[in-house]
Design a protein around this motif. Structure first.
Motif, mmCIF file in Angstrom:
data_model
loop_
_atom_site.group_PDB
_atom_site.id
_atom_site.type_symbol
_atom_site.label_atom_id
_atom_site.label_comp_id
_atom_site.label_asym_id
_atom_site.label_seq_id
_atom_site.Cartn_x
_atom_site.Cartn_y
_atom_site.Cartn_z
ATOM 1 N N THR A 11 -29.222 35.940 10.988
ATOM 2 C CA THR A 11 -30.086 37.004 11.771
ATOM 3 C C THR A 11 -31.559 37.103 12.123
ATOM 4 O OG1 THR A 11 -29.155 38.514 10.749
ATOM 5 C CG2 THR A 11 -28.128 38.560 12.170
ATOM 6 N N ASP A 14 -35.269 31.988 10.752
ATOM 7 C CA ASP A 14 -35.366 30.502 10.223
ATOM 8 C C ASP A 14 -33.892 30.315 11.027
ATOM 9 O OD1 ASP A 14 -37.840 30.554 9.014
ATOM 10 O OD2 ASP A 14 -36.874 30.413 7.571
ATOM 11 N N ARG A 37 -24.723 46.414 7.038
ATOM 12 C CA ARG A 37 -25.850 46.074 7.435
ATOM 13 C C ARG A 37 -25.161 45.773 8.695
ATOM 14 N NH1 ARG A 37 -30.235 44.655 4.588
ATOM 15 N NH2 ARG A 37 -31.240 43.672 6.414
ATOM 16 N N LEU A 79 -30.270 31.179 3.158
ATOM 17 C CA LEU A 79 -31.323 31.674 4.171
ATOM 18 C C LEU A 79 -31.430 33.059 3.852
ATOM 19 C CD1 LEU A 79 -31.523 30.060 7.142
ATOM 20 C CD2 LEU A 79 -32.265 29.076 5.196
ATOM 21 N N SER A 83 -37.226 39.260 2.882
ATOM 22 C CA SER A 83 -37.979 38.184 2.879
ATOM 23 C C SER A 83 -39.080 38.953 2.970
ATOM 24 C CB SER A 83 -38.258 37.623 4.318
ATOM 25 O OG SER A 83 -37.999 38.623 4.910
ATOM 26 N N TYR A 148 -39.561 38.901 -5.607
ATOM 27 C CA TYR A 148 -39.186 38.727 -4.755
ATOM 28 C C TYR A 148 -39.280 36.976 -5.375
ATOM 29 C CZ TYR A 148 -39.502 35.128 0.034
ATOM 30 O OH TYR A 148 -39.295 34.913 0.753
ATOM 31 N N LYS A 152 -36.496 34.299 -6.510
ATOM 32 C CA LYS A 152 -36.287 32.937 -5.875
ATOM 33 C C LYS A 152 -36.223 31.825 -6.916
ATOM 34 C CE LYS A 152 -36.299 33.632 -0.977
ATOM 35 N NZ LYS A 152 -35.094 32.941 -0.601
ATOM 36 N N ARG A 183 -41.345 36.834 14.280
ATOM 37 C CA ARG A 183 -41.116 37.158 12.966
ATOM 38 C C ARG A 183 -41.494 38.686 13.597
ATOM 39 N NH1 ARG A 183 -41.710 35.357 7.642
ATOM 40 N NH2 ARG A 183 -43.555 34.608 7.010
HETATM 41 P P1 NAP Z 1 -36.382 36.948 7.630
HETATM 42 O O1 NAP Z 1 -36.561 36.736 9.462
HETATM 43 O O2 NAP Z 1 -36.495 38.010 7.650
HETATM 44 O O3 NAP Z 1 -34.320 37.107 7.620
HETATM 45 C C1 NAP Z 1 -33.326 37.037 6.455
HETATM 46 C C2 NAP Z 1 -32.310 37.423 7.300
HETATM 47 O O4 NAP Z 1 -31.299 37.540 5.282
HETATM 48 C C3 NAP Z 1 -32.117 37.688 7.662
HETATM 49 O O5 NAP Z 1 -30.944 37.159 8.643
HETATM 50 C C4 NAP Z 1 -31.297 39.332 6.923
HETATM 51 O O6 NAP Z 1 -30.359 39.966 7.598
HETATM 52 C C5 NAP Z 1 -30.665 38.311 6.140
HETATM 53 N N1 NAP Z 1 -30.812 39.569 5.186
HETATM 54 C C6 NAP Z 1 -31.884 40.880 4.301
HETATM 55 N N2 NAP Z 1 -31.073 41.053 3.236
HETATM 56 C C7 NAP Z 1 -30.161 40.783 3.689
HETATM 57 C C8 NAP Z 1 -29.306 42.104 2.651
HETATM 58 N N3 NAP Z 1 -29.016 42.833 1.721
HETATM 59 N N4 NAP Z 1 -27.687 41.161 2.914
HETATM 60 C C9 NAP Z 1 -27.442 39.814 3.898
HETATM 61 N N5 NAP Z 1 -28.200 39.856 4.872
HETATM 62 C C10 NAP Z 1 -29.351 39.879 4.566
HETATM 63 O O7 NAP Z 1 -36.640 35.526 6.876
HETATM 64 P P2 NAP Z 1 -37.264 34.054 7.776
HETATM 65 O O8 NAP Z 1 -38.547 33.755 7.706
HETATM 66 O O9 NAP Z 1 -36.241 33.885 8.881
HETATM 67 O O10 NAP Z 1 -36.642 32.988 6.102
HETATM 68 C C11 NAP Z 1 -35.395 32.880 6.170
HETATM 69 C C12 NAP Z 1 -35.777 32.382 4.216
HETATM 70 O O11 NAP Z 1 -36.607 31.809 3.707
HETATM 71 C C13 NAP Z 1 -35.307 33.908 3.874
HETATM 72 O O12 NAP Z 1 -34.715 33.409 2.709
HETATM 73 C C14 NAP Z 1 -37.530 33.561 3.141
HETATM 74 O O13 NAP Z 1 -37.225 34.474 1.898
HETATM 75 C C15 NAP Z 1 -37.265 32.495 2.383
HETATM 76 N N6 NAP Z 1 -38.656 31.812 3.002
HETATM 77 C C16 NAP Z 1 -39.886 32.893 4.069
HETATM 78 C C17 NAP Z 1 -40.836 31.998 4.613
HETATM 79 C C18 NAP Z 1 -41.271 32.169 5.663
HETATM 80 O O14 NAP Z 1 -42.546 32.108 5.481
HETATM 81 N N7 NAP Z 1 -40.791 32.665 6.972
HETATM 82 C C19 NAP Z 1 -41.457 31.224 3.298
HETATM 83 C C20 NAP Z 1 -40.486 31.479 2.091
HETATM 84 C C21 NAP Z 1 -39.624 31.824 2.444
HETATM 85 P P3 NAP Z 1 -30.353 41.286 8.562
HETATM 86 O O15 NAP Z 1 -31.326 40.691 10.220
HETATM 87 O O16 NAP Z 1 -29.723 41.916 8.874
HETATM 88 O O17 NAP Z 1 -31.836 41.894 7.951
#
Ligand code: NAP
Length: 329
Positions: A11, A14, A37, A79, A83, A148, A152, A183
């Motif tokens: 959700t 990414d 959630r 994923l 975040s 965080y 990671k 975002r």
């Molecule tokens: P995002 O939009 O914040 O999505 C995070 C996802 O994790 C959402 O589906 C969220 O679910 C889920 N989540 C969060 N807390 C949770 C919990 N307690 N239990 C189950 N699910 C949970 O992040 P993103 O930008 O897509 O990033 C994807 C991954 O890449 C993450 O691991 C992030 O740390 C890593 N990353 C991102 C970036 C970046 O710049 N975007 C850079 C480096 C690494 P909900 O919809 O319920 O909130």
């Protein structure tokens, strides 16, 4: 045979772009969402009906093992993470449990069941933290600076250990900031795109910012999920630093976003010293040569195109009433 891809964090930003790519490639896409959630499936938009959603607590080893055993996915993309980095100071243990625990539980499930599943771990440039060298590549030492990043890093090493000790096909992308219209507004790129769109429509006049000199390596999320997938299609599992290799300041970010709708940012931005972060790192920038060499990957969307896309989407959302305007300062 149709391949099954299992995604945690489906959700998220990414999760959307990756699901879209995998569906286009003919995969069966299954997302795991937490029973604790309210899954925000709206982000998946028109993809909602094309993916399968399983409700599984990522902190429950048995439930995860059962899900992996039933689905027998060819690929897993891990994923899920809270975040938004500053939030990890409020819940360091929960952050560790979700990020490190989920990676470990999934890898252990694959190992115990004896599957040949290919595994992708979402690592982060935050693991480099307090960098001593720029740009960073796969040999750069890790110096994480927040819960965080530490979580990671632990997940990253767990992935490496499972590959080395058990021969699992486990990869990770050490990804730099990647953005899109999906975002959430607490991230600076989206805060700026939403403000530019709101000011353009006369809904607000000003944007409060912190340090305009802070610099980041920003790319487009759609490009970055492409490389996640490519990592799992080659013969050798590995780690890759993924970024554009270009640094831009927050000042350039604001100027570019505002210019995309014909606004002069200097007329609208005010500096709020309360928004200055104490933990800025200024030279976190990728050297993505290995990804170019081994995976034939290069980012396709430029910084300017990314911001134009984000501001345009926010304009459309505000005009259609899909999102509420920012409060006037
Ligand atoms: P995002 O939009 O914040 O999505 C995070 C996802 O994790 C959402 O589906 C969220 O679910 C889920 N989540 C969060 N807390 C949770 C919990 N307690 N239990 C189950 N699910 C949970 O992040 P993103 O930008 O897509 O990033 C994807 C991954 O890449 C993450 O691991 C992030 O740390 C890593 N990353 C991102 C970036 C970046 O710049 N975007 C850079 C480096 C690494 P909900 O919809 O319920 O909130």
């Amino acid at each position: 045979m149709t391949k099954t891809a299992l995604i945690t964090g489906i959700t998220g930003q990414d999760g959307y772009y990756l699901s879209r790519l995998l569906l286009n490639e003919g995969y069966r896409v299954v997302g795991l969402v937490s029973p604790h959630r309210q899954p925000n499936l709206t982000k998946l938009g028109t993809l909602t009906n094309q993916v399968e959603i399983y409700t599984v607590d990522l902190r429950d080893s048995t439930a995860l093992l059962t899900a992996v055993e039933q689905l027998r996915p060819q690929e897993i993309y891990n994923l899920a993470a809270p975040s938004f980095v500053p939030d990890s100071w409020n819940d360091p243990l929960g952050t560790l449990d979700l990020i490190t625990g989920t990676a470990t539980r999934l890898l252990e499930a694959v190992r115990k069941i004896g599957l040949s599943t290919r595994f992708y771990q979402a690592s982060s440039s935050e693991m480099f933290g307090d960098v001593l060298l720029s740009p960073q590549d796969e040999e750069t030492p890790f110096r994480p600076k927040n819960p965080y990043a530490a979580a990671k890093l632990h997940a990253h090493w767990t992935m490496v250990h499972h590959r080395q000790r058990y021969g699992l096909f486990a990869c990770s992308g050490i990804l730099y900031n990647h953005e899109s219209p999906l975002r959430p507004p607490q991230f600076v790129t989206r805060k700026v795109s939403l403000a530019a769109a709101s000011i353009k429509l006369g809904l607000t006049d000003t944007l409060e910012m912190g340090n305009l000199d802070a610099k980041r390596d920003w790319g487009f999320a759609g490009d970055y999920v492409e490389v996640m997938w490519r990592m799992l299609q080659v013969d050798d599992p590995d780690e890759y630093v993924i970024g554009t290799g270009k640094l831009h300041s927050v000042r350039e970010l604001v100027a570019t976003a505002f210019e995309s709708v014909g606004l002069d940012w200097t007329q609208h931005v005010i500096i709020n010293t309360n928004l200055l972060r104490t933990d800025e790192h200024f030279q976190l920038v990728a050297n993505p040569c290995k990804a170019k060499r081994n995976l034939n990957w290069e980012p396709q969307v430029s910084f300017e195109q990314l911001l134009e896309k984000m501001v345009k989407t926010d304009l459309e959302r505000l005009q259609s009433g899909a999102i509420a305007p920012l409060p006037r300062f």
